[in-house]
Design an enzyme around this catalytic site. Structure first.
Site, mmCIF file in Angstrom:
data_model
loop_
_atom_site.group_PDB
_atom_site.id
_atom_site.type_symbol
_atom_site.label_atom_id
_atom_site.label_comp_id
_atom_site.label_asym_id
_atom_site.label_seq_id
_atom_site.Cartn_x
_atom_site.Cartn_y
_atom_site.Cartn_z
ATOM 1 N N GLU A 54 12.054 12.163 1.336
ATOM 2 C CA GLU A 54 10.698 11.609 1.395
ATOM 3 C C GLU A 54 10.182 11.401 2.821
ATOM 4 O OE1 GLU A 54 9.134 9.180 -1.797
ATOM 5 O OE2 GLU A 54 9.353 7.480 -0.436
ATOM 6 N N LYS A 56 7.933 9.058 4.640
ATOM 7 C CA LYS A 56 7.377 7.712 4.402
ATOM 8 C C LYS A 56 7.395 6.934 5.704
ATOM 9 C CE LYS A 56 9.831 4.545 1.733
ATOM 10 N NZ LYS A 56 10.101 3.749 0.509
ATOM 11 N N LYS A 116 3.413 11.854 -3.688
ATOM 12 C CA LYS A 116 3.861 10.537 -4.138
ATOM 13 C C LYS A 116 2.730 9.554 -3.887
ATOM 14 C CE LYS A 116 7.918 8.799 -4.696
ATOM 15 N NZ LYS A 116 8.403 7.657 -3.943
ATOM 16 N N GLU A 165 8.332 7.965 -13.576
ATOM 17 C CA GLU A 165 9.142 6.887 -13.014
ATOM 18 C C GLU A 165 9.229 5.680 -13.940
ATOM 19 O OE1 GLU A 165 8.817 5.937 -8.766
ATOM 20 O OE2 GLU A 165 8.154 3.955 -9.422
ATOM 21 N N ASN A 186 13.520 3.961 -10.957
ATOM 22 C CA ASN A 186 13.283 3.331 -9.664
ATOM 23 C C ASN A 186 14.126 2.066 -9.582
ATOM 24 O OD1 ASN A 186 12.331 2.581 -7.193
ATOM 25 N ND2 ASN A 186 10.161 2.487 -7.771
ATOM 26 N N GLU A 216 16.047 6.717 -7.818
ATOM 27 C CA GLU A 216 15.046 6.499 -6.779
ATOM 28 C C GLU A 216 15.207 5.132 -6.110
ATOM 29 O OE1 GLU A 216 11.457 8.263 -9.653
ATOM 30 O OE2 GLU A 216 11.088 6.621 -8.276
ATOM 31 N N SER A 217 15.085 5.107 -4.813
ATOM 32 C CA SER A 217 15.000 3.895 -4.001
ATOM 33 C C SER A 217 16.342 3.201 -3.767
ATOM 34 C CB SER A 217 14.043 2.852 -4.592
ATOM 35 O OG SER A 217 12.773 3.393 -4.809
HETATM 36 O O1 LIG Z 1 12.876 4.392 0.895
HETATM 37 P P1 LIG Z 1 13.761 4.396 -0.298
HETATM 38 O O2 LIG Z 1 14.310 3.040 -0.644
HETATM 39 O O3 LIG Z 1 14.843 5.461 -0.193
HETATM 40 O O4 LIG Z 1 12.850 4.813 -1.563
HETATM 41 C C1 LIG Z 1 12.253 6.090 -1.707
HETATM 42 C C2 LIG Z 1 11.356 6.117 -2.937
HETATM 43 O O5 LIG Z 1 12.146 5.956 -4.079
HETATM 44 C C3 LIG Z 1 10.276 5.044 -2.884
HETATM 45 O O6 LIG Z 1 9.470 5.352 -1.779
HETATM 46 C C4 LIG Z 1 9.431 4.964 -4.146
HETATM 47 C C5 LIG Z 1 9.865 5.104 -5.412
HETATM 48 N N1 LIG Z 1 8.824 4.985 -6.290
HETATM 49 C C6 LIG Z 1 7.711 4.758 -5.601
HETATM 50 C C7 LIG Z 1 6.405 4.596 -6.033
HETATM 51 C C8 LIG Z 1 5.426 4.420 -5.099
HETATM 52 C C9 LIG Z 1 5.736 4.367 -3.740
HETATM 53 C C10 LIG Z 1 7.026 4.533 -3.284
HETATM 54 C C11 LIG Z 1 8.025 4.732 -4.213
#
Ligand SMILES: O=P(O)(O)OC[C@@H](O)[C@@H](O)c1c[nH]c2ccccc12
Length: 264
Positions: A54, A56, A116, A165, A186, A216-217
């Site tokens: 990503e 970001k 995204k 998601e 997520n 995710e995340s």
């Molecule tokens: O930075 P991380 O913790 O690796 O996460 C990435 C991604 O999963 C996260 O940006 C995200 C997951 N779902 C979202 C929905 C909207 C905005 C952002 C996100």
């Protein structure tokens, strides 16, 4: 009002500004004229872990992550490292993204690109396609079943793929009932921004292995990748760990070999 409601209110205001500048018919024409979308599913379904890397800059939970003056060269590094797809945050107010970032990344790589954002209006889907996106994100927590079904159809009509998601068992059941086959869990709760890597495992079991499962995340290390890979992740979506890493090519290789060791 949850964080998610708050973010979406801002997204809708920004969207209305763009709608006044560029009428929907012009966006529809641009979408129709864009080169066809790439299909990410074959790579996602192959046994090797797929890394969705990503772009970001910042987030409401972590603040500034990285300046990313040149998103194209970051994306090129992700692709060179073996990323299966690249996610580009286009939300401006909280994440510092833009459609210009999406354009830059699209022009720089041949791998599938995910727009995204908080997708709540047809206009954004046409816009995603017009700017070269291959995938879009549908956040179950932000949409009704009717909206999910409608946006799922629109995504497919535009030739794109939806990453759907979820964060709770109920959301997983809703995504499955609507027949989606690329489903993310997520680990971050978008209503309060808490991250818990332990969210993934039980929801991955609930999803079953006929769908492509994306963790995710909150995936910060190769050890985290190994944990979710052992729990059935076909793909991981990683932002923070990659934008902060000095060597994203090496980081992606590391993540992929951590998953290989799990499956060996
Ligand atoms: O930075 P991380 O913790 O690796 O996460 C990435 C991604 O999963 C996260 O940006 C995200 C997951 N779902 C979202 C929905 C909207 C905005 C952002 C996100």
């Amino acid at each position: 009002m949850t964080v998610l409601d708050d973010i979406i209110a801002g997204v809708r205001e920004d969207l209305e500004q763009r709608r006044r500048r560029v009428p929907i018919d012009a966006v529809r024409e641009a979408a129709a004229a864009a080169p066809p979308a790439l299909d990410p599913m074959p790579r996602f379904r192959d046994p090797r872990l797929a890394v969705i890397a990503e772009v970001k800059r910042r987030s409401p939970s972590k603040g500034d992550l990285a300046a990313i003056p040149d998103p194209a060269s970051l994306a090129a590094a992700y692709a060179a490292g073996g990323a299966a797809a690249i996610s580009v945050l286009t939300e401006a107010r909280r994440f510092g993204g833009s459609l210009a970032d999406l354009d830059a990344v699209r022009a720089a790589v041949d791998v599938p690109v995910l727009r995204k954002d908080f997708m709540v209006d047809d206009y954004q889907f046409l816009e995603a396609r017009a700017h070269g996106a291959d995938l879009v994100l549908l956040i179950v927590a932000a949409l009704t079943d009717d909206e999910l079904a409608h946006f799922g159809r629109l995504t497919a009509e535009l030739g794109m793929t939806a990453l759907v998601e979820t964060h709770t068992a109920d959301e997983v059941d809703r995504a499955l009932a609507l027949g989606f086959d690329l489903i993310g869990v997520n680990n971050r709760n978008l209503k309060n921004l808490d991250v818990d890597l332990a969210t993934f495992g039980p929801l991955a079991s609930r999803l079953g292995d006929s769908v492509v499962r994306v963790a995710e995340s909150g995936i910060l290390s190769a050890d985290d990748v190994a944990i979710v890979a052992a729990q059935g992740a076909d793909a991981v979506l990683v932002g923070e760990a990659l934008v902060r890493h000095g060597d994203p090519v090496a980081a992606i290789a590391d993540f992929m070999s951590a998953a290989e060791r799990v499956h060996a």
